[in-house]
Structures are given as C-alpha cells and as structure tokens.
Design a protein around this motif. Structure first.
Motif, PDB file in Angstrom:
ATOM      1  N   GLY A 196       0.806  -1.220   0.000  1.00 27.54           N
ATOM      2  CA  GLY A 196       0.000   0.000   0.000  1.00 27.54           C
ATOM      3  C   GLY A 196       0.838   1.269   0.000  1.00 27.54           C
ATOM      4  O   GLY A 196       0.397   2.307  -0.497  1.00 27.54           O
ATOM      5  N   GLN A 197       2.046   1.210   0.545  1.00 32.12           N
ATOM      6  CA  GLN A 197       2.916   2.383   0.534  1.00 32.12           C
ATOM      7  C   GLN A 197       3.356   2.724  -0.893  1.00 32.12           C
ATOM      8  O   GLN A 197       3.405   3.884  -1.279  1.00 32.12           O
ATOM      9  CB  GLN A 197       4.144   2.146   1.425  1.00 32.12           C
TER      10      GLN A 197
ATOM     11  N   GLU B 294       1.704   1.795  -3.592  1.00 32.67           N
ATOM     12  CA  GLU B 294       0.501   2.161  -4.346  1.00 32.67           C
ATOM     13  C   GLU B 294       0.054   3.584  -4.036  1.00 32.67           C
ATOM     14  O   GLU B 294      -0.358   4.319  -4.937  1.00 32.67           O
ATOM     15  CB  GLU B 294      -0.627   1.166  -4.062  1.00 32.67           C
ATOM     16  N   ALA B 295       0.176   3.984  -2.768  1.00 36.94           N
ATOM     17  CA  ALA B 295      -0.202   5.349  -2.410  1.00 36.94           C
ATOM     18  C   ALA B 295       0.681   6.345  -3.157  1.00 36.94           C
ATOM     19  O   ALA B 295       0.212   7.392  -3.611  1.00 36.94           O
ATOM     20  CB  ALA B 295      -0.088   5.553  -0.904  1.00 36.94           C
ATOM     21  N   GLY B 296       1.959   6.024  -3.303  1.00 40.42           N
ATOM     22  CA  GLY B 296       2.854   6.888  -4.071  1.00 40.42           C
ATOM     23  C   GLY B 296       2.497   6.888  -5.544  1.00 40.42           C
ATOM     24  O   GLY B 296       2.475   7.932  -6.196  1.00 40.42           O
ATOM     25  N   GLN B 297       2.170   5.705  -6.054  1.00 41.45           N
ATOM     26  CA  GLN B 297       1.835   5.595  -7.482  1.00 41.45           C
ATOM     27  C   GLN B 297       0.598   6.411  -7.837  1.00 41.45           C
ATOM     28  O   GLN B 297       0.597   7.139  -8.829  1.00 41.45           O
ATOM     29  CB  GLN B 297       1.598   4.124  -7.850  1.00 41.45           C
ATOM     30  N   VAL B 298      -0.454   6.299  -7.039  1.00 44.55           N
ATOM     31  CA  VAL B 298      -1.689   6.997  -7.409  1.00 44.55           C
ATOM     32  C   VAL B 298      -1.535   8.514  -7.309  1.00 44.55           C
ATOM     33  O   VAL B 298      -2.305   9.254  -7.906  1.00 44.55           O
ATOM     34  CB  VAL B 298      -2.930   6.540  -6.592  1.00 44.55           C
ATOM     35  N   LEU B 299      -0.525   8.970  -6.567  1.00 46.24           N
ATOM     36  CA  LEU B 299      -0.266  10.406  -6.533  1.00 46.24           C
ATOM     37  C   LEU B 299       0.547  10.839  -7.753  1.00 46.24           C
ATOM     38  O   LEU B 299       0.823  12.021  -7.934  1.00 46.24           O
ATOM     39  CB  LEU B 299       0.480  10.778  -5.246  1.00 46.24           C
TER      40      LEU B 299
ATOM     41  N   ILE C 154       9.828   7.734   0.128  1.00 49.04           N
ATOM     42  CA  ILE C 154       8.788   7.061   0.916  1.00 49.04           C
ATOM     43  C   ILE C 154       9.298   5.763   1.532  1.00 49.04           C
ATOM     44  O   ILE C 154       9.183   5.541   2.724  1.00 49.04           O
ATOM     45  CB  ILE C 154       7.536   6.781   0.047  1.00 49.04           C
ATOM     46  N   ILE C 155       9.895   4.916   0.711  1.00 45.03           N
ATOM     47  CA  ILE C 155      10.224   3.566   1.170  1.00 45.03           C
ATOM     48  C   ILE C 155      11.509   3.532   2.009  1.00 45.03           C
ATOM     49  O   ILE C 155      11.561   2.912   3.072  1.00 45.03           O
ATOM     50  CB  ILE C 155      10.360   2.615  -0.045  1.00 45.03           C
TER      51      ILE C 155
END
Ligand SMILES: Nc1ncnc2c1ncn2[C@@H]1O[C@H](COP(=O)(O)OP(=O)(O)OP(=O)(O)O)[C@@H](O)[C@H]1O
Ligand SMILES: [Mg+2]
Lengths: 253, 217
Positions: free
Chosen positions: B117-118, B120-125, B136-137
C-alpha cells in the motif's frame, strides 16, 4: 462531454475473469457510487482506473481524451511507465486502509506529492495543504504523525492528500470500512461536503443510505459485470433486477 | 610491561578496526546489489545469487577465509596474496563477501516488510519510481533494519579475530604472542576489554539511531 468514459474493461487474474466488460460514463461534478457483494470486482475496477492494474481489454477516456486503450498497448516499457504515471494524475485514490506515509506529518503527507512533482513550490504546497486540512476539520492536527491520529483523522488526511493533486476524478475504495462505527460519520461528512461542492467522485461503499443520499448514480456490480445502474434513489428504493433486490435486502438485515 | 602490552594490543586493535571499517564500507553497498539480485524477476539472475547467498551463509566464515587465502594459490599455482598486506586483503575480501550476503538478507527482509500500500499510495499520486523509493520507502526500510544490522555489525567486531587464522596481526594475535615470548597469558585476556569497550560504543550509537527513528511507527 463526459468527464470519464469507460468502455468494455476486462481484467483477468491467472484464470479467473474478475471484470467481464465494464462500461459506464459520468459527467463532471457527478458522484457515482459502486455497490455490490464481496468479490464482485469493485476494488479491481478502481485499481484499473488508477492504473495500479492494467486492464486486459477496454478503453478509458477522460474529457474525451483516450488515456488507455488495450488495443494499442506500447511494448516499450519506459514509454509506458511515464505514460502511466501521467495518466494517474487524472485520478485520485483514497484507500480503505488510508496508506499514509508514516514518516511524514499530516501536513507533509498532503504537501509531498505537489512538492516532489514540482506542481508548486514547497511553500505554496504547504499553504494549500493547510487549507485542505482545515477543510477536513484537522487544523489542530497538521503537525501530528499518522500513528498519533485516529483512523477517522487518518482517512481525512488521506482525502486531503488526494485532493492536493487536483485530480479530475477522485476514487474512494470503502473509505469507512476500516473504521470503528463512531468514526465513520466524520469521514462521510467530509465526503458529503465534497459532493456538495461538486467534486467528481466514484465511491465504492457498503453504506447504502450514504450512497443513496450523496450520489447521482449508483452502479450495482455482480461477478464482474454491471447488473444495474441508474439514478441513486431510484435504484435503492425500486431496484429493477432480482439480483440487486437480493443484495439490498441482504444488506438491510 | 603493562604499557608495552597495551601499546602492542593497541597496534593490533588498529588492524582490527581497519578490517572492521573497510568491511562495512564495502559490504553495506555490495549487500544492496546482492539484495536486488536475489529479488530480481529474472530467474537467471535470481537463482545463482540465491545459491551464492546460501553457500556463504551455510558455511563457516573461517572456512571461507581459508578458501580465499589458499584457493587461488592452489588453482593458479601462485598466490595473489603476498606479504602482510596481501593477507590483510584476503581477509578483507572474505569478510566483505560474507557480510554482504548477511546484509543482503537483512535488506530483503526490510524491503519485503513494507506494505505494498505504501508503493501504491505513491503511485496513485503520480510520483516517479525514484521518488517512491527514496522519499517514501527508504527511511521506513532503514528504521526496520537498524536492529538486525546492529546485531550483525557487533558480531563483525568479534568476527574480525578470525582473521588470525591466516596470520593477519589483529589484536588477538598480538595478545597471544605474549604467551610465547614472555610466558604470560593476561595480555590475551586483556584484549577482551578492547572488544567490550568498542562494542559498548557501537551499542550506544545504535541505540541513539533507534531513538532518532522513533518519531514514527
Ligand atoms: N491480485 C490478484 N490476484 C488474483 N486474484 C485477485 C487479485 N485481486 C483481486 N482478485 C480476485 O478478484 C476478485 C474481485 O476482487 P475485488 O477485490 O475487486 O472485489 P471487491 O468487489 O472489491 O470485493 P470486496 O467488497 O470484498 O472488497 C476476487 O475474487 C479476488 O479474489
Ligand atoms: Mg474491495
């Protein structure tokens, strides 16, 4: 012109076909809710719209511009990655489990993407982040880290984070399902106020009363197909299809 | 006598520290490369790397030191490790390979413990892959690997004494040389103080780091 047009999206995982040809469209400022039983493919559909999953077939267009067409998938991986990243900017996503970045404060979570993508200077991004968090009723929580916030507060930060990128369409995947019942209200209130200010949204939810109230249209999905769609109140109060009726009465219990 | 012994042990300890520090300098980045190899989607990279890690982690470091020091000589007829500096280099190579493999497994565990989810949250932004990893990671991985890395690094302090098997004059070597030359054993026991002091310092350093990263969960 429709803000979003989805045509015949199909998606398979290994051997199971999860989306079997989904088509719908929506207008700017509209709210569409997607309902349906577990496993019907609601999350998968949202993930396709946000390009976390790549559909096997179908077309996705935003404001008349074709963003995705499975028929002409580029084989050049680098071109494709940058295209996908650009496409994602049209959509925002709020996850069931918030997925905030733990090492950043509420304010930093919201300002991060606009700053990194140089949409704004850091100061401007922070300024807007403050305004957004303020709207979410979190003015006194901006300096807190995610672990210091309740689930409801975290979800509101996540909504502000998605709004900060000004997506054309904001998607929610069961935004209140991971929350204690007494916290769902504060999140639904925020979404309701977004609907009132005509934010274009697609909301996957199990909150039928909420869906009936805030949405213009409701889509009922079952086993990878749209069984029924139409005016929100009409569909909830007088469903046409037997399957929809079964689902609604099962949920009411 | 005490001063003579202390000076000799200090000299040995310097060599110990050099081996320790250089091992870290090379093994920390090499571990990352091995880690990416062991997680590669391409079987042709992943499987050999995993086999290599298994061999290195499945055999004693002592044996690896011997293989690296004597192996090339046996195969080529002539050893590339000449003199004291050659032996030191051989020890360093063995330590770097060994520790890089252990580190790579720690990195892998750290990377795999980050919820998808970390990303994916970056991807959708709309963030780039690079930003997702570095902004992030990475820090979340660092936070998770500090405790296992500190264990491994403190083990390395003590493992450096294995280098004496190929006559690298580190602190234990120097300490035990007094048994032969002067018939005294206390200098060897005295080496323990150096190890304790140094690992104590490291423990404090890692505690500090853990505290520093305690602000998020
Ligand atoms: N990555 C995946 N690999 C394999 N199967 C998957 C994957 N993701 C989803 N599925 C399957 O696809 C089907 C639809 O899943 P999806 O999560 O879209 O349903 P949903 O409507 O969101 O359900 P829920 O209401 O429980 O969230 C399920 O049977 C699920 O097991
Ligand atoms: Mg779901």
């Amino acid at each position: 012109m429709s803000i979003l047009e989805v045509k015949d999206i199909k998606k398979k995982f290994e051997n199971t076909e999860v989306l079997k040809g989904i088509s719908f469209s929506m207008e700017e400022g509209q709210v569409v809710s997607i309902i349906g039983s577990s496993g019907s493919g609601k999350t998968t559909l949202l993930r396709c719209l946000n390009f976390i999953e790549t559909p096997d077939e179908g077309i996705i267009s935003v404001r008349g511009k074709e963003l995705f067409n499975a028929a002409n998938l580029s084989s050049d991986k680098h071109v494709r990655e940058e295209d996908i990243r650009q496409n994602r900017l049209h959509f925002g996503m709020v996850f069931q489990h918030f997925n905030l970045f733990p090492q950043y404060t509420a304010l930093e979570n919201v300002a991060l993407a606009p700053t990194l993508l140089k949409v704004k200077t850091e100061d401007e991004a922070k300024k807007e982040a403050r305004e957004l968090l303020d709207k979410m009723g979190l003015s006194d929580r901006m300096g807190n880290y995610p672990h210091q916030l309740s689930g409801g507060q975290q979800q509101r930060v996540a909504i502000a984070r998605a709004l900060a990128m000004h997506p054309d369409i904001l998607c929610f995947d069961e935004p209140t399902s991971a929350l204690d019942p007494e916290l769902t209200g504060e999140v639904l209130k925020v979404i309701r106020s977004l609907a009132e200010s005509h934010t274009t949204m697609i909301i996957v939810t199990h909150e039928m009363n909420f869906a009936r109230d805030v949405s213009d249209t409701i889509i009922f999905m079952d086993q990878g197909v749209i069984t029924e769609q139409g005016d929100a109140k009409e569909l909830i109060d007088h469903p046409k299809m037997e399957r929809t009726r079964q689902f609604l009465s099962a949920i009411a219990k | 006598m005490f001063v003579t012994v202390t000076l000799s042990l200090l000299e040995g300890f310097l060599s110990t520290l050099k081996l320790f520090a250089l091992t870290l300098v090379f093994a920390i980045p090499l571990g990352l490369i091995i880690c990416f190899g062991s997680m590669s989607k391409a079987k042709i990279i992943r499987l050999p790397v995993q086999l290599f890690i298994w061999i290195i982690r499945g055999t004693p470091l002592m044996l690896q030191l011997i293989v690296i020091y004597y192996g090339p000589g046996l195969l080529l007829g002539e050893s590339p490790w000449v003199g004291l500096s050659g032996r030191f280099l051989a020890a360093l190579v063995a330590f770097v390979i060994n520790y890089a493999c252990y580190f790579s497994e720690i990195y892998r565990g750290g990377l795999q413990s980050i919820p998808v989810g970390q990303y994916e949250a970056g991807q959708v932004l709309g963030l780039t892959k690079k930003d997702i990893f570095f902004k992030i990671i990475l820090l979340q991985v660092v936070k998770r690997i500090v405790p296992p890395m500190s264990n491994e690094i403190i083990t390395l302090v003590k493992d450096t004494s294995l280098a004496r098997i190929i006559s690298v004059y580190e602190i234990i070597w120097n300490g035990s040389s007094f048994i032969k030359s002067d018939g005294i054993i206390w200098p060897l026991l005295y080496t323990g103080a150096f190890f304790l002091l140094f690992s104590g310092l490291l423990t404090m350093l890692f505690h500090y780091l853990e505290k520093k990263l305690d602000y998020f969960k």
